[in-house]
Design a protein around this motif. Structure first.
Motif, PDB file in Angstrom:
ATOM      1  N   TRP A   1       0.829  -1.208   0.000  1.00  0.00           N
ATOM      2  CA  TRP A   1       0.000   0.000   0.000  1.00  0.00           C
ATOM      3  C   TRP A   1       0.868   1.265   0.000  1.00  0.00           C
ATOM      4  O   TRP A   1       0.428   2.314  -0.478  1.00  0.00           O
ATOM      5  N   LYS A   2       2.090   1.151   0.522  1.00  0.00           N
ATOM      6  CA  LYS A   2       3.009   2.301   0.460  1.00  0.00           C
ATOM      7  C   LYS A   2       3.491   2.507  -0.969  1.00  0.00           C
ATOM      8  O   LYS A   2       3.572   3.640  -1.458  1.00  0.00           O
ATOM      9  N   THR A   3       3.784   1.409  -1.646  1.00  0.00           N
ATOM     10  CA  THR A   3       4.211   1.515  -3.043  1.00  0.00           C
ATOM     11  C   THR A   3       3.102   2.108  -3.915  1.00  0.00           C
ATOM     12  O   THR A   3       3.351   2.970  -4.763  1.00  0.00           O
ATOM     13  N   SER A   4       1.871   1.663  -3.687  1.00  0.00           N
ATOM     14  CA  SER A   4       0.747   2.128  -4.517  1.00  0.00           C
ATOM     15  C   SER A   4       0.368   3.576  -4.240  1.00  0.00           C
ATOM     16  O   SER A   4      -0.265   4.230  -5.070  1.00  0.00           O
ATOM     17  N   GLY A   5       0.722   4.068  -3.040  1.00  0.00           N
ATOM     18  CA  GLY A   5       0.329   5.436  -2.670  1.00  0.00           C
ATOM     19  C   GLY A   5      -0.905   5.481  -1.802  1.00  0.00           C
ATOM     20  O   GLY A   5      -1.259   6.544  -1.270  1.00  0.00           O
ATOM     21  N   HIS A   6      -1.569   4.339  -1.631  1.00  0.00           N
ATOM     22  CA  HIS A   6      -2.766   4.316  -0.787  1.00  0.00           C
ATOM     23  C   HIS A   6      -2.436   4.637   0.672  1.00  0.00           C
ATOM     24  O   HIS A   6      -3.221   5.280   1.367  1.00  0.00           O
ATOM     25  N   TYR A   7      -1.276   4.179   1.129  1.00  0.00           N
ATOM     26  CA  TYR A   7      -0.903   4.371   2.531  1.00  0.00           C
ATOM     27  C   TYR A   7      -0.863   5.863   2.888  1.00  0.00           C
ATOM     28  O   TYR A   7      -1.377   6.280   3.928  1.00  0.00           O
ATOM     29  N   ASP A   8      -0.274   6.665   2.011  1.00  0.00           N
ATOM     30  CA  ASP A   8      -0.151   8.103   2.280  1.00  0.00           C
ATOM     31  C   ASP A   8      -1.391   8.891   1.886  1.00  0.00           C
ATOM     32  O   ASP A   8      -1.738   9.882   2.529  1.00  0.00           O
TER      33      ASP A   8
ATOM     34  N   TYR B   1      -0.069  -4.932   8.183  1.00  0.00           N
ATOM     35  CA  TYR B   1      -0.904  -5.323   7.047  1.00  0.00           C
ATOM     36  C   TYR B   1      -2.101  -4.374   6.963  1.00  0.00           C
ATOM     37  O   TYR B   1      -2.511  -3.788   7.975  1.00  0.00           O
ATOM     38  N   GLY B   2      -2.665  -4.259   5.771  1.00  0.00           N
ATOM     39  CA  GLY B   2      -3.853  -3.433   5.585  1.00  0.00           C
ATOM     40  C   GLY B   2      -4.923  -4.171   4.815  1.00  0.00           C
ATOM     41  O   GLY B   2      -4.635  -4.815   3.788  1.00  0.00           O
ATOM     42  N   LEU B   3      -6.174  -4.115   5.327  1.00  0.00           N
ATOM     43  CA  LEU B   3      -7.294  -4.649   4.557  1.00  0.00           C
ATOM     44  C   LEU B   3      -7.456  -3.803   3.305  1.00  0.00           C
ATOM     45  O   LEU B   3      -7.380  -2.573   3.358  1.00  0.00           O
ATOM     46  N   LYS B   4      -7.713  -4.458   2.180  1.00  0.00           N
ATOM     47  CA  LYS B   4      -7.750  -3.699   0.930  1.00  0.00           C
ATOM     48  C   LYS B   4      -8.997  -2.815   0.839  1.00  0.00           C
ATOM     49  O   LYS B   4     -10.115  -3.268   1.101  1.00  0.00           O
ATOM     50  N   PRO B   5      -8.825  -1.534   0.469  1.00  0.00           N
ATOM     51  CA  PRO B   5      -9.955  -0.650   0.181  1.00  0.00           C
ATOM     52  C   PRO B   5     -10.287  -0.672  -1.311  1.00  0.00           C
ATOM     53  O   PRO B   5     -11.308  -0.161  -1.742  1.00  0.00           O
TER      54      PRO B   5
END
Length: 605
Positions: free
Chosen positions: A273-280, A296-300
């Motif tokens: 998610w950090k690579t995709s940009g979702h984390y930020d 870990y992160g549940l997918k949005p």
């Protein structure tokens, strides 16, 4: 007052008469007092202040937070010691009418942030508002003895405010933060004339009858349970059959259009998610946990899983466009105050797809997707409009990516003479998009389908394909959903049809009513034959009168009612009542099977 100038428009910005200099007027568009979108924004903004003024006169201790214009109206959040209910709205409306008739001039006072902070030093809610305002000039709007922080725009005076209605009282967390105090919120609306207000209120009353939460309970489609948790729908047998029928048809529709089914995990390492940009950029809307010392992160969203499918093999230009689809379950952290039946939930399933293509294939891919959207929306009886949503304030990637992607969408629509509007700043954080907004039976707009052009994620994950010269090239990623989510679309469909769902997706397509106990065995034979051709039935054989059982079937909004007695058994037939066509006739079992198959085949997507 009709067609009087109440404001001006400079570029995309509305400016009220209190704010514009005379020398600027020739370069601005006049906003007249009517029911245009721009005019209604000014009218409703002023009406929100009129409501706040009335509340302050009735409840002296009231303190106000924010009162923005929203789609179809406005609201104001405020703190008050008394408990206000919908029954109190008439008294507030009456006071609003009294104040409006005073024809009070609405004045704008420009000041500095520091001066305004001192002016409202004893009001902690105003201090909260100031924290959200950038440094620089701050404006206050004043009418009579009421004043409030506001950027406007507003009407010149209160005489324009005659046709308004307060619609409901609700609670709202301060600043949308569920850890802060609960404020009182009152919703309302306003128009430029009596007829428009009356038409809107008639629509609201009809909407209440069609409310999918009410019908979902009556038709036993879905439920919510506090023990399970807010925003987590539980699908009952009827609702599950409805969903399954949509899913099955949509699955086949994808396959015949060249899409491959895939499935990604529902939980991924935070690094992805950090690579995709979702984390930020989307992290506040996600759920995170720790497993074996890693986050870990549940997918949005489903895009990262589909990227990993693409990366699983070496891809050639001959493979493109490569189409993956998934009924992806996603989770998003929604505030408890904004959840609303199936329309806003914390877990939902997207009919998601991602197409990996070359830049040259964008146009054809987008047009193919829009054709897919058109087939489905027409099958369900929806009209729709199209908008292109451009770069938002919070975005990743450089301007060149955004310009190329946005222009690609415009070119695709322009070359096929497809009309569209522009939603400035409404794009996803990783790319611009086409949004399809469907119109329901009450002419309300709902955003469902979306097509997004993304150069950013392929770059972030270093995706490539081998071109004709045996060189690595970067693909373009198209994100696409047609229904949006099964939950939201089903909620919209319920309200659009008032529960009279289309035959091909109705949870129960026929109710079989045996006149007496002697006819139950024959009813079961018919039910079995119907199930063999994918027709769901229910047998009403309770010890009740025939008329009562027919009335119960009517309440279930089932398309077909089959009544059977001695005559029907003797003739190997049924007495059929078609609720949609309002017809009654007798059919042999062979004719019934043929009729049902014909009705199932009426829709093609």
């Amino acid at each position: 007052m009709q067609n009087e100038v109440i404001a001006y428009k400079k570029g995309q910005n509305l400016v009220d008469t209190q704010s514009i200099n005379p020398q600027e007027i020739p370069n601005s568009k006049e906003i007249l007092f009517d029911n245009s979108d721009d005019s209604l924004e000014v009218i409703r903004h002023s009406c929100a202040h009129l409501m706040a003024q009335a509340i302050k006169e009735i409840y002296k201790d009231a303190q106000f937070f924010v009162g923005p214009v929203i789609e179809d109206g406005f609201y104001y959040d405020f703190r008050i010691q008394e408990k206000i209910s919908d029954a109190d709205l008439k008294a507030i409306e009456k006071k609003m009418q009294e104040l409006a008739k005073k024809n009070m001039k609405i004045e704008k006072i420009n000041s500095t942030k520091a001066e305004v902070a001192a002016r409202f030093a004893d009001d902690d809610l105003k201090q909260e508002v100031l924290l959200r305002i950038p440094d620089g000039e701050v404006s206050i709007y004043k009418q009579g003895d009421f004043e409030d922080l506001c950027r406007g725009p507003h009407l010149p005076d209160t005489r324009y405010l005659r046709f308004f209605k307060l619609t409901r009282v609700a609670g709202a967390y301060l600043g949308g933060d569920e850890n802060r105090e609960m404020l009182t919120r009152i919703y309302g609306t306003a128009f430029a004339d009596k007829e428009s207000l009356k038409a809107y209120m008639t629509m609201i009353e009809e909407a209440k009858k069609r409310d999918h939460r009410k019908l979902g309970t009556e038709l036993k489609l879905f439920t919510f349970d506090e023990e399970v948790g807010a925003g987590l729908p539980i699908w009952l047998p009827n609702g599950s059959r409805l969903r399954s029928k949509i899913e099955q048809r949509l699955f086949k529709a994808h396959r015949v259009r060249g899409y491959q089914p895939v499935r990604g995990p529902e939980i991924l390492k935070a690094d992805a998610w950090k690579t995709s940009g979702h984390y930020d950029n989307y992290g506040e809307n996600m759920y995170f946990t720790e497993i074996d010392g890693s986050e870990y992160g549940l997918k949005p969203m489903n895009c990262v899983g589909h990227i990993k499918v693409f990366q699983n093999d070496v891809r050639s230009y001959r493979d493109l466009p490569l189409k993956f689809f998934e009924y992806g379950v996603v989770h998003r952290h929604e505030m408890s105050g904004v959840m609303h039946g199936l329309f806003r939930v914390r877990e939902f399933t997207q009919d998601d797809a991602h197409v990996f293509c070359t830049p040259e294939q964008i146009k054809d891919s987008v047009i193919e997707m829009l054709g897919f959207v058109d087939d489905i929306m027409k099958s369900f009886g929806f009209e729709y409009e199209i908008e292109i949503s451009t770069k938002p304030e919070k975005a990743i990637g450089d301007d060149a990516f955004w310009e190329a992607a946005t222009q690609g969408l415009k070119d695709a629509l322009d070359e096929h003479n497809i009309a569209y509007g522009i939603d400035e700043g409404g794009g996803a954080f990783y790319g611009p998009k086409i949004d399809v907004k469907i119109l329901d039976a009450l002419k309300r707009k709902w955003q469902c389908s979306t097509i997004q052009v993304d150069y950013n994620l392929p770059d972030r994950f270093d995706l490539s394909y081998i071109d004709a010269n045996n060189e690595h090239k970067r693909p373009v990623m198209l994100h696409r959903a047609i229904l949006g989510s099964f939950e939201r679309f089903i909620g919209i469909l319920i309200e659009h049809t008032a529960g009279e769902l289309p035959f091909f997706v109705a949870p129960t397509q026929a109710v079989i009513i045996p006149i007496s106990e002697n006819h139950v065995a024959y009813a079961k034979e018919i039910s079995k034959k119907m199930l063999e051709i994918d027709i769901d039935t229910e047998i009403l054989s309770k010890n009740e009168s025939l008329n009562k059982r027919i009335r119960n079937a009517e309440k279930m909004r089932v398309p077909m009612i089959l009544v059977i007695g001695d005559e029907e058994i003797a003739n190997n037939s049924v007495a059929l009542r078609d609720r949609r066509d309002r017809k009654q006739y007798n059919l042999t079992i062979e004719e019934l099977i043929s009729t049902m198959k014909e009705k199932l085949s009426e829709v093609h997507f």
